[in-house]
Design an enzyme around this catalytic site. Structure first.
Site, PDB file in Angstrom:
ATOM      1  N   MET A 104       2.010   0.174  -2.002  1.00 58.88           N
ATOM      2  CA  MET A 104       3.441   0.287  -1.670  1.00 58.88           C
ATOM      3  C   MET A 104       4.058  -1.107  -1.564  1.00 58.88           C
ATOM      4  O   MET A 104       3.475  -2.014  -0.966  1.00 58.88           O
ATOM      5  CB  MET A 104       3.602   0.971  -0.316  1.00 58.88           C
ATOM      6  N   SER A 105       5.242  -1.244  -2.119  1.00 56.99           N
ATOM      7  CA  SER A 105       5.956  -2.519  -2.073  1.00 56.99           C
ATOM      8  C   SER A 105       7.438  -2.241  -2.301  1.00 56.99           C
ATOM      9  O   SER A 105       7.785  -1.297  -3.028  1.00 56.99           O
ATOM     10  CB  SER A 105       5.446  -3.422  -3.206  1.00 56.99           C
ATOM     11  N   HIS A 147       9.358   1.025   3.430  1.00 57.41           N
ATOM     12  CA  HIS A 147       8.589   2.090   2.777  1.00 57.41           C
ATOM     13  C   HIS A 147       7.432   2.468   3.703  1.00 57.41           C
ATOM     14  O   HIS A 147       7.299   1.907   4.801  1.00 57.41           O
ATOM     15  CB  HIS A 147       8.105   1.628   1.402  1.00 57.41           C
ATOM     16  N   MET A 196      11.381  -7.508   5.572  1.00 59.12           N
ATOM     17  CA  MET A 196      12.591  -7.915   4.863  1.00 59.12           C
ATOM     18  C   MET A 196      13.407  -6.665   4.526  1.00 59.12           C
ATOM     19  O   MET A 196      14.265  -6.684   3.642  1.00 59.12           O
ATOM     20  CB  MET A 196      12.237  -8.695   3.602  1.00 59.12           C
ATOM     21  N   GLY A 197      13.129  -5.564   5.232  1.00 53.56           N
ATOM     22  CA  GLY A 197      13.886  -4.331   5.020  1.00 53.56           C
ATOM     23  C   GLY A 197      13.441  -3.571   3.794  1.00 53.56           C
ATOM     24  O   GLY A 197      12.345  -3.801   3.273  1.00 53.56           O
ATOM     25  N   GLN A 205      -0.977 -13.998   2.817  1.00 54.05           N
ATOM     26  CA  GLN A 205       0.036 -14.214   3.863  1.00 54.05           C
ATOM     27  C   GLN A 205      -0.575 -14.054   5.261  1.00 54.05           C
ATOM     28  O   GLN A 205      -0.429 -14.921   6.119  1.00 54.05           O
ATOM     29  CB  GLN A 205       1.186 -13.224   3.665  1.00 54.05           C
ATOM     30  N   GLY A 228       0.755  -6.177   6.901  1.00 56.36           N
ATOM     31  CA  GLY A 228      -0.007  -5.338   5.979  1.00 56.36           C
ATOM     32  C   GLY A 228      -0.971  -6.190   5.180  1.00 56.36           C
ATOM     33  O   GLY A 228      -0.664  -7.331   4.829  1.00 56.36           O
ATOM     34  N   GLY A 284       4.455   1.706   3.832  1.00 56.34           N
ATOM     35  CA  GLY A 284       3.616   0.588   4.284  1.00 56.34           C
ATOM     36  C   GLY A 284       4.175   0.003   5.578  1.00 56.34           C
ATOM     37  O   GLY A 284       3.467  -0.146   6.585  1.00 56.34           O
ATOM     38  N   HIS A 285       5.481  -0.305   5.570  1.00 56.09           N
ATOM     39  CA  HIS A 285       6.116  -0.834   6.795  1.00 56.09           C
ATOM     40  C   HIS A 285       6.010   0.180   7.931  1.00 56.09           C
ATOM     41  O   HIS A 285       5.736  -0.174   9.070  1.00 56.09           O
ATOM     42  CB  HIS A 285       7.615  -1.090   6.566  1.00 56.09           C
TER      43      HIS A 285
END
Ligand code: PAF
Length: 269
Positions: A175-176, A29, A25-26, A144, A138, A31-32
């Site tokens: 991270m989030s 960070h 969702m952009g 999820q 992640g 994590g992505h």
């Protein structure tokens, strides 16, 4: 990196196999970025997507204020060497049949009753139109990825759902994108969530699970968190731990200064 802004166009492209999709969702960070890096190392091509999916937000949640950092995101993806970025049209989530998930009536699904319906509905659309060999998620959003894995298996969709480790701040905080709502000091403080999970994991064989759960909740509440849930469940199906359980999930959703933070640890027995 090629940026694609239409569903028609992404459908018409021939990616070189095997290729991986990293849906986001952009507000990217580390994590992505770890997912994109994994994709680049293990697949011929990587497509990242950025879409703030309205279907997965509840009425009183942060859909309209969700952080948007598109030009920074594009730059980060370019630097990593991501091949494509798909930014769907605004109406991408319109007129879809809502998909019923399994494992959604516990943990985050209790306080966010339609969240996983929304996630699954949009991920199903991504998988059907892009048909990636793999889709990367992640483990921070443990529920999820479990829900998506079960769905893909049940529907015999030919995409591997790959779940990758949680990336953490120095303090241990997972991270989030929602960490952006917190100051540096707050982020350091919220490392307590992970310490608490680690302590609980180290004590699993020492005390009854019910006692450990209450102690952990008390610890976090005294520290200043509001607890949505803290649960110790079977990691394979999110139900109660039994003698057959071979993997335990310790999962928490804690609210700090109105920011809802989730985290988890999986312990193999
Ligand atoms: O984890 C997220 O960011 C979202 O739930 C996802 C998987 C991109 C679906 O909108």
């Amino acid at each position: 990196m090629e940026v694609i802004k239409s569903t028609e166009e992404i459908k018409s492209l021939n990616f070189s196999s095997p290729f991986a999709l990293v849906p986001t969702m952009g507000n990217l960070h580390e994590g992505h970025l770890s997912l994109v890096k994994y994709g680049i190392e293990n697949y011929s091509e990587v497509i990242a997507s950025i879409y703030i999916n309205p279907l997965q937000f509840g009425k009183n949640e942060d859909f309209s204020t969700y952080p948007k950092t598109i030009s920074q995101d594009i730059q980060l993806l370019e630097t990593l060497g991501c091949n494509y970025l798909f930014i769907p049209e605004k109406n991408f989530a319109e007129n879809l049949d809502i998909i019923e998930p399994k494992f959604s009536d516990v943990l985050c699904g209790l306080s966010r009753p339609s969240h996983f319906h929304g996630v699954l509905t949009i991920i199903n659309k991504f998988l059907r139109i892009i048909k990636p060999n793999a889709c990367l998620f992640g483990l921070k959003d443990y529920q999820q990825q479990l829900i998506i894995k079960e769905f893909v298996k049940r529907k015999k969709i030919k995409t591997d759902i790959v779940s990758l480790p949680i990336v953490r701040e120095k303090s241990g905080l997972a991270m989030s994108s929602r960490n952006n709502y917190l100051s540096d000091e707050d982020k350091k403080f919220c490392g307590k969530i992970y310490s608490c999970l680690k302590n609980l994991a180290a004590s699993l064989k020492k005390k009854p699970l019910g006692v450990l759960k209450i102690e952990a909740i008390n610890f976090l509440q005294h520290a200043g968190f509001e607890i949505d849930y803290l649960e110790i469940v079977d990691a394979n199906n999110l139900s109660s731990v039994t003698k057959k359980t071979n993997k335990i999930l310790i999962a928490v959703a804690a609210i700090y200064k109105k920011v809802r933070l989730i985290d988890n640890i999986v312990v193999s027995l």
